[in-house]
Design a protein around this motif. Structure first.
Motif, short mmCIF file in Angstrom:
data_model
loop_
_atom_site.label_atom_id
_atom_site.label_comp_id
_atom_site.label_asym_id
_atom_site.label_seq_id
_atom_site.Cartn_x
_atom_site.Cartn_y
_atom_site.Cartn_z
N MET A 59 0.50 -1.09 -0.32
CA MET A 59 -0.36 0.01 -0.23
C MET A 59 0.87 0.89 0.19
SD MET A 59 -3.15 1.63 3.02
CE MET A 59 -4.10 -0.15 2.30
N SER A 60 0.95 2.32 -0.84
CA SER A 60 1.36 3.34 -0.83
C SER A 60 1.27 4.57 0.11
CB SER A 60 1.15 4.20 -1.81
OG SER A 60 -0.50 4.84 -1.87
N GLY A 61 2.49 4.92 0.90
CA GLY A 61 2.19 6.33 1.93
C GLY A 61 0.68 6.97 1.82
N LYS A 62 0.55 7.27 -0.32
CA LYS A 62 -1.35 8.32 -0.09
C LYS A 62 -1.75 7.56 0.25
CE LYS A 62 -2.98 11.03 -3.77
NZ LYS A 62 -2.95 11.76 -4.96
N GLN A 63 -1.97 6.49 -0.39
CA GLN A 63 -2.66 5.73 0.47
C GLN A 63 -3.45 5.15 1.58
OE1 GLN A 63 -2.20 1.80 -2.54
NE2 GLN A 63 -4.03 1.91 -3.16
N ASP A 64 -2.28 5.35 2.65
CA ASP A 64 -1.75 4.36 4.18
C ASP A 64 -2.75 6.16 4.50
OD1 ASP A 64 1.00 2.98 4.86
OD2 ASP A 64 -1.89 2.54 4.13
N GLU A 65 -2.60 7.10 3.66
CA GLU A 65 -2.76 9.01 4.51
C GLU A 65 -4.19 8.87 4.17
OE1 GLU A 65 -1.62 12.91 3.96
OE2 GLU A 65 0.61 12.03 4.11
N THR A 66 -4.89 8.83 3.25
CA THR A 66 -5.94 8.93 3.16
C THR A 66 -6.77 7.62 4.40
OG1 THR A 66 -5.92 8.98 0.79
CG2 THR A 66 -8.02 8.70 1.21
N GLY A 67 -6.42 7.10 4.47
CA GLY A 67 -7.24 5.38 5.32
C GLY A 67 -7.07 6.05 7.00
N ALA A 68 -5.75 6.59 7.20
CA ALA A 68 -6.01 7.15 8.42
C ALA A 68 -6.99 8.66 7.91
CB ALA A 68 -4.14 7.92 8.83
N ASP A 69 -7.14 10.00 7.28
CA ASP A 69 -7.25 10.75 7.80
C ASP A 69 -9.09 10.03 8.15
OD1 ASP A 69 -7.62 13.82 6.80
OD2 ASP A 69 -8.96 13.20 5.40
N GLY A 70 -9.50 8.79 7.46
CA GLY A 70 -11.25 8.65 7.28
C GLY A 70 -11.35 9.20 9.34
N TYR A 71 -9.95 8.87 9.94
CA TYR A 71 -10.42 8.81 11.32
C TYR A 71 -10.46 9.84 12.05
CZ TYR A 71 -8.52 4.14 10.18
OH TYR A 71 -8.81 2.32 9.82
N ARG A 72 -10.48 11.19 11.36
CA ARG A 72 -10.30 12.43 12.04
C ARG A 72 -11.45 12.52 12.97
NH1 ARG A 72 -7.03 16.54 10.06
NH2 ARG A 72 -5.94 15.77 8.51
N ASP B 162 -1.77 -0.56 12.25
CA ASP B 162 -3.30 0.03 12.42
C ASP B 162 -2.57 1.07 12.75
OD1 ASP B 162 -5.26 -0.01 13.24
OD2 ASP B 162 -4.93 -1.51 15.54
N PRO B 163 -2.54 1.77 11.32
CA PRO B 163 -2.80 3.43 11.65
C PRO B 163 -4.15 4.04 12.73
CG PRO B 163 -3.15 2.82 9.54
CD PRO B 163 -3.38 1.29 9.75
N LYS B 164 -5.19 3.21 13.01
CA LYS B 164 -6.70 3.53 13.81
C LYS B 164 -5.57 3.90 15.28
CE LYS B 164 -11.21 2.72 15.02
NZ LYS B 164 -12.37 2.51 14.84
N ALA B 165 -5.09 2.54 15.75
CA ALA B 165 -4.75 2.52 16.45
C ALA B 165 -3.93 3.43 16.93
CB ALA B 165 -4.35 1.21 16.97
N TYR B 166 -2.93 3.61 16.27
CA TYR B 166 -1.28 4.16 16.22
C TYR B 166 -1.64 5.82 16.58
CZ TYR B 166 3.08 6.73 14.75
OH TYR B 166 4.09 7.48 14.98
N MET B 167 -3.44 5.77 15.48
CA MET B 167 -3.30 7.72 16.05
C MET B 167 -3.96 7.67 16.88
SD MET B 167 -1.73 9.42 13.20
CE MET B 167 -3.28 10.88 13.19
N ALA B 168 -5.16 6.75 17.48
CA ALA B 168 -5.70 6.98 18.91
C ALA B 168 -5.01 6.91 19.73
CB ALA B 168 -6.84 6.24 18.53
N THR B 169 -3.86 6.54 19.59
CA THR B 169 -2.91 6.07 21.08
C THR B 169 -2.30 7.73 20.74
OG1 THR B 169 -2.48 3.84 20.44
CG2 THR B 169 -0.95 5.27 21.50
N ALA B 170 -1.67 8.10 19.72
CA ALA B 170 -1.30 9.52 19.72
C ALA B 170 -1.59 10.40 20.47
CB ALA B 170 -1.09 9.58 17.95
#
Length: 310
Positions: free
Chosen positions: A1-14, A54-62
């Motif tokens: 998965m590209s970095g751009k795709q990863d970023e888009t996925g994480a953006d959905g957790y805003r 797991d971007p969702k878990a990473y971002m929730a922790t941060a």
């Protein structure tokens, strides 16, 4: 998965991330800054070659840990705050539908609920929010906060007890039905207040109603919470009559999961927010925010209530 795709996925957790940050801080601006800092941290981690499974878990922790750090420093400032401290209001209305992360804010984050959370330590608040509001499991709460699972269970028990001792919360009614009932009660409530109908107001106020006002030393507001239904009703009638003299109007809005109004001056600028906490057909609390520093995210701010030299 590209970095751009990863970023888009994480953006959905805003929406989730904003809700966690706002629940921790009670500030729209600070919550937005914390979420942005978390995204910057995610970008730096990826650039350093870290694989985020797991971007969702990473971002929730941060976001949670940034919220804990922020709250520790904010506690010092709130000890010297002038008058009653209230959260910055999250407003959803026809004129201001708001971005998704605001509109989707959990109903549990009412003004009254956030004020109750002020009695908790930063870590207690994080554990309680993650478990009780966002439904994280005990193992996930432990991972996010960096505590042991056993310790988190102890913290949660202590936090539940302190919140329960602090006051009542709205429960049991479906969100759509509660909103419809709340909006209708608010309509009648503000009509009675503006019309000076004391009997109608008293019928809608709970016996232990509390009126909170947050001017922060920057705008005219009550110095301490007001209680006793007749006194609260009289203050509302007098206050709204005075506001009308200055050309202010009230516009219905949904504020922190509850009904209320936004006050505007003759030029359409925001002068304040009045939110109602309602249960069993009665108004339990009224939260008035007129501190201009807590209204800027709602648009241009009026100077009608501003104190001289502020």
């Amino acid at each position: 998965m590209s970095g751009k795709q990863d970023e888009t996925g994480a953006d959905g957790y805003r929406p989730l991330l904003f809700s966690i940050a706002y629940g921790m801080t009670g500030s729209v601006g600070d919550a937005e800054d914390i979420v942005q800092d978390a995204f910057l941290g995610l970008t730096r981690a990826r650039l350093a070659g870290t694989v985020i499974a797991d971007p969702k878990a990473y971002m929730a922790t941060a976001v949670t840990r940034l919220g804990i750090d922020h709250l520790r420093s904010a506690r010092v400032r709130r000890e010297t705050y002038v008058g009653d401290w209230l959260p910055e209001p999250v407003v959803v209305s026809a004129e201001r539908p708001g971005p998704a992360e605001h509109a989707e804010l959990a109903d549990a984050l009412s003004m009254a609920f956030l004020v109750l959370l002020e009695s908790l330590s930063p870590v207690e608040r994080a554990v309680f929010m993650l478990r009780e509001v966002f439904g994280y499991g005990h193992a996930d709460v432990a991972r996010i906060t960096g505590k042991s699972e056993a310790n988190c269970r102890q913290i949660l028990t202590r936090a539940r007890r302190r919140v329960a001792e602090g006051g009542r919360t709205r429960r049991g009614e479906a969100p759509a039905a509660r909103r419809a009932r709340g909006e209708e009660l608010a309509r009648r409530f503000f009509e009675a207040a503006e019309g000076g109908d004391m009997d109608a107001l008293l019928d809608m106020l709970a016996p232990d109603v509390v009126l909170h006002g947050d001017g922060g030393g920057r705008a005219r507001s009550i110095g301490r919470p007001a209680t006793e239904p007749r006194r609260v009703a009289r203050m509302l009638v007098t206050g709204l009559r005075r506001l009308r003299m200055f050309g202010l109007s009230l516009r219905p809005a949904w504020i922190n999961g509850g009904p209320g109004v936004v006050m505007h001056d003759a030029e359409g600028r925001v002068a304040g927010v009045l939110g109602l906490d309602i249960a069993e057909g009665r108004v339990l609390a009224i939260h008035s925010v007129v501190n201009p520093d807590k209204l800027h995210h709602l648009g241009p701010v009026s100077d009608v209530a501003r104190l001289p030299g502020k």
